[in-house]
Design an enzyme around this catalytic site. Structure first.
Site, short mmCIF file in Angstrom:
data_model
loop_
_atom_site.label_atom_id
_atom_site.label_comp_id
_atom_site.label_asym_id
_atom_site.label_seq_id
_atom_site.Cartn_x
_atom_site.Cartn_y
_atom_site.Cartn_z
N HIS A 95 -8.46 -1.15 -0.27
CA HIS A 95 -7.29 -2.00 -0.43
C HIS A 95 -7.87 -3.39 -0.56
CE1 HIS A 95 -3.22 -3.35 1.03
NE2 HIS A 95 -3.93 -4.44 1.13
N GLN B 27 1.06 -10.93 -3.39
CA GLN B 27 -0.33 -10.52 -3.23
C GLN B 27 -0.84 -10.01 -4.57
OE1 GLN B 27 0.25 -7.54 -0.10
NE2 GLN B 27 -1.08 -8.77 1.21
N ARG C 209 7.34 -10.96 5.09
CA ARG C 209 6.96 -10.72 6.48
C ARG C 209 7.64 -11.75 7.36
NH1 ARG C 209 0.40 -9.90 5.74
NH2 ARG C 209 0.58 -8.17 4.28
N LYS D 253 -12.71 -4.56 7.46
CA LYS D 253 -12.51 -5.36 6.26
C LYS D 253 -13.54 -6.46 6.09
CE LYS D 253 -9.21 -8.33 8.64
NZ LYS D 253 -8.10 -9.25 8.49
N ASP E 40 -2.66 -7.61 -5.38
CA ASP E 40 -3.14 -6.42 -4.70
C ASP E 40 -3.80 -5.43 -5.65
OD1 ASP E 40 -3.42 -4.96 -2.42
OD2 ASP E 40 -1.30 -5.11 -1.88
N HIS F 233 -5.29 -1.08 -5.25
CA HIS F 233 -5.78 0.04 -4.45
C HIS F 233 -6.73 0.84 -5.32
CE1 HIS F 233 -1.96 -1.16 -2.55
NE2 HIS F 233 -2.72 -1.07 -1.48
N CYS G 84 0.78 -1.24 0.00
CA CYS G 84 0.00 0.00 0.00
C CYS G 84 0.81 1.29 0.00
CB CYS G 84 -1.08 0.04 1.06
SG CYS G 84 -0.96 -1.13 2.36
#
Length: 639
Positions: A508, A379, A361, A462, A381, A383, A332
């Site tokens: 997100h 991911q 991570r 979420k 991902d 946005h 992000c």
RNA sequence: GCCAAUAUAGCUCAGUUGGUAGAGCAGCGGUUUCGUAAACCGCAGGUCAAGGGUUCGAGUCCCUUUAUUGGCUCCA
């Protein structure tokens, strides 16, 4: 014997069973009768028998009845442990989806041998068919009783119950008494089949700050056949474990040299790339753009986003030219910068920016699990930046996209809504607006969902999509997170119709979640037998003798040119052996070529399910394969 | 990170009370040219996870570390 059902007095003559009583009751009371059908058989459930002989009846669905059975089994387990380990302190022992467990505080952890002894003692208690009798006490007497029994955990539980409530207990046999809301089976002999399965550590009340207790897991059924079937099912499910199949099918592996850092081998990469190609296709169709942001970014950026403060312990960091940097644990902040590069008009919104981003991570060692829980993963991902008015429509759009993708793979999912956690940033108003935005969208879609209070991200609430693995464990894959904090921190803006700057709202989201985890789910879902469009090798050409080699080579060339993934097996082996190997690799189609086929341009086609069709024209097979591949069908064309 | 169990050849596993490592499959080399889930013969392959200790002697016993498995906690 006199009984009271919902305040009405009635009779429960000797020799009459629950079924007879049920039949004689009218609707409302029947709903509250304590009996249940289990596998079609009506069984009597524990009547909460008061000392004055008063009975209350409650009915249950099949699942609930099984629940009561297992709950009773957990108390038998507790009684057995108390018998063998008088010093053991009892914590809690509920029924769960697959069985039951009970937590104990014991001086020495249980050994596998101890489990056998406990099981034996349980069998003894069941054989004795001890009566389960319910009784209630006022709160202080209840506390006194448990103190007398030396059960500090029970005392703590009672102290947390409402002050004015009567506390219920169950007495099993002559000397075992346990705090319990019930209900129980009327006697221990009703437990016809059970098995203790494993020992594990578990924190008291689920908090890491508390003492770790010893938990014993088990399961119970009304008959031995069901138990055996369940145990066989577990064994069967282990065969589709993605860690095992990943190695067997040569897709991927996690090696000791890189705990939590998976290797993807050529066949695994084919699957991955197919998933990425499909992802790009549907996202272009849904109006997304794609970006790529850096893996390493400055400490200042992560401080600005709040990650440095909240997740420092789980971030991999490095130093470059005496400056702190972090390897991105999320995409992000990079996405923020990619949005911020220019000025946007309200006419540009919503802006949907996707990124297949590799994140790292530092997950704790004990949490790693194949591809499901790793230390680096990609991911899928995106946005989305929008005006507040566009929130609901965008959430619905993302939800539908996720639903569309899961359906293509034939995956069922569970939806959860998570609200504001204790550790969070942003104002109350923002959280309220964001949470209601998600809730409103879910209600409008009309999908059932579970609410997890306080389980949201630190920057916003979420919606999560959970998928099941082969053993029924659920894993979060897709997620939609409404974030009204990062746009603030990064001072994002767009120019509204009024010519003034406004703060955009950000969503997100991920659909696969982690491509790695999604692959694990797919492997277990299909047990490695992927539909044609996902299969790393779609067809294998098997020759019977080397006289068919040339025909095999040219067929491979033709199919490859048509966009299919094809291999040949020209080894000097018998056809049965080649078939066996292709079968074990779960290749969708085998194309067998012998003298006959080589001569007249046909193939003998064998499906993964074992069906053989002789004499198909090669062109016909090619067309069928291409059509099946393009259609992303779950079922094979020739099956 | 916590609790427990486990770690022997590429894979699946044997290895009795401590006496110096074995099978099947896979691999490699031959022979075999064969119609839909395993042809035959041979060869090679292991610092028994790593490190330390006990012992005349350790794959076997003890300790530490690492990894894995099942849970717990965590999961932006």
């Amino acid at each position: 014997m006199e009984l009271i059902i919902n305040g009405k007095k009635g009779n429960y003559p000797d020799g009459q069973n629950a079924l007879d009583i049920l039949a004689g009751l009218d609707g409302d009371i029947k709903k509250n009768a304590l009996a249940a059908k289990l596998n079609g058989e009506v069984i009597e459930l524990a009547a909460p028998i008061h000392e004055d002989g008063e009975l209350t009846f409650i009915t249950f669905e099949d699942d609930d009845a099984r629940h009561v059975l297992r709950h009773t089994a957990s108390h038998v387990l507790a009684a057995a442990v108390k018998k063998l380990y008088p010093n053991a302190k009892l914590a809690i022992g509920p029924a769960i989806d697959t069985g039951f467990y009970y937590d104990f505080d014991v001086e020495e952890p249980f050994t596998p041998e101890a489990l056998d002894a406990i099981e034996k003692e349980m069998k003894r208690i069941i054989k004795k068919n001890e009566r389960e009798v319910r009784f209630t006490l006022p709160r202080d007497e209840a506390i006194a009783l448990m103190e007398e029994h030396g059960e500090p955990y029970k005392v703590e539980l009672i102290r947390d119950l409402p002050e004015d409530e009567e506390i219920s207990f169950y007495k099993q046999g002559d000397d075992f008494v346990d705090l319990c809301a019930g209900p129980h089976l009327p006697s221990t002999g009703r437990i016809k089949a059970f098995k203790l399965l494993s020992i594990a550590g578990a924190y008291w009340r689920g908090s890491e700050k508390n003492k770790m207790l010893q938990r014993i897991y088990g399961t119970a059924f009304t008959n031995k056949e069901d138990l055996d079937e369940y145990l066989a099912m577990i064994e069967e499910a282990k065969k589709r474990d993605h860690r095992k199949l990943g190695r067997e099918l040569d897709l991927f592996d996690v090696l000791d040299e890189g705990p939590g850092f998976p290797f993807f081998y050529p066949k695994g990469m084919v699957l991955r790339n197919v998933l990425e190609d499909y992802w790009r296709k549907v996202h272009v169709q849904a109006g997304y753009q794609e970006v790529k942001t850096p893996m390493i970014l400055s400490r200042e950026l992560w401080e600005k986003s709040g990650h440095w403060e909240n997740y420092r312990e789980n971030m991999y960091t490095t130093r470059i030219d005496d400056q702190d940097f972090a390897i991105k644990p999320m995409n992000c902040p990079g996405g923020m910068l990619a949005f911020k590069r220019r000025m946007w008009s309200y006419r540009d919104l919503p802006v949907r920016m996707g990124e297949l981003g590799l994140v790292h991570r530092h997950e704790k060692s004990g949490t790693l699990h194949g591809l499901m829980r790793v230390r680096c993963f990609t991911q899928d991902d995106a946005h989305l930046f929008m005006t507040p008015e566009q929130i609901k429509e965008e959430i619905i759009g993302v939800f539908n996209l996720t639903d569309q993708v899961y359906k293509v793979f034939g995956l069922g999912y569970k939806v959860e809504l998570s609200t504001r956690p204790e550790k969070s940033i942003g104002t109350d108003e923002m959280w309220e607006l964001a949470t209601e935005g998600l809730r409103g969208a879910l209600d409008e879609i009309g999908v059932p969902y579970q609410v997890n209070e306080g389980d949201g991200a630190f920057y916003g609430p979420k919606i999560d999509f959970h998928l099941r693995d082969s053993l029924g464990r659920t894993w979060q894959c897709g997620t939609i997170q409404l974030d009204m904090n990062l746009p603030e921190r990064f001072d994002l803006s767009y120019i509204g119709p009024d010519g003034e700057k406004h703060r955009p709202v950000m969503i997100h989201r991920v659909v696969y979640g982690s491509i790695d985890r999604f692959i694990a789910v797919l492997v277990e879902h299909f047990a490695g037998a992927f539909p044609l469009w996902l299969a790393p090798v779609q067809a294998k050409i098997l020759t019977i003798t080397d006289r068919a080699d040339d025909a095999a080579r040219s067929l491979k060339q033709k199919l490859t040119a048509a966009g299919l993934r094809v291999e040949t097996d020209l080894r000097n082996e018998k056809i049965g052996f080649k078939v066996r190997e292709a079968q074990m690799l779960k290749i969708p189609y085998m194309l067998v070529l012998g003298d006959q086929e080589a001569e007249n341009g046909t193939v003998s086609l064998r499906t993964r399910s074992g069906k053989t069709i002789n004499g198909l024209m090669q062109d016909e097979v090619m067309e069928g394969l291409v059509a099946e591949n393009d259609s992303q069908a779950l079922e094979g064309h020739w099956n």
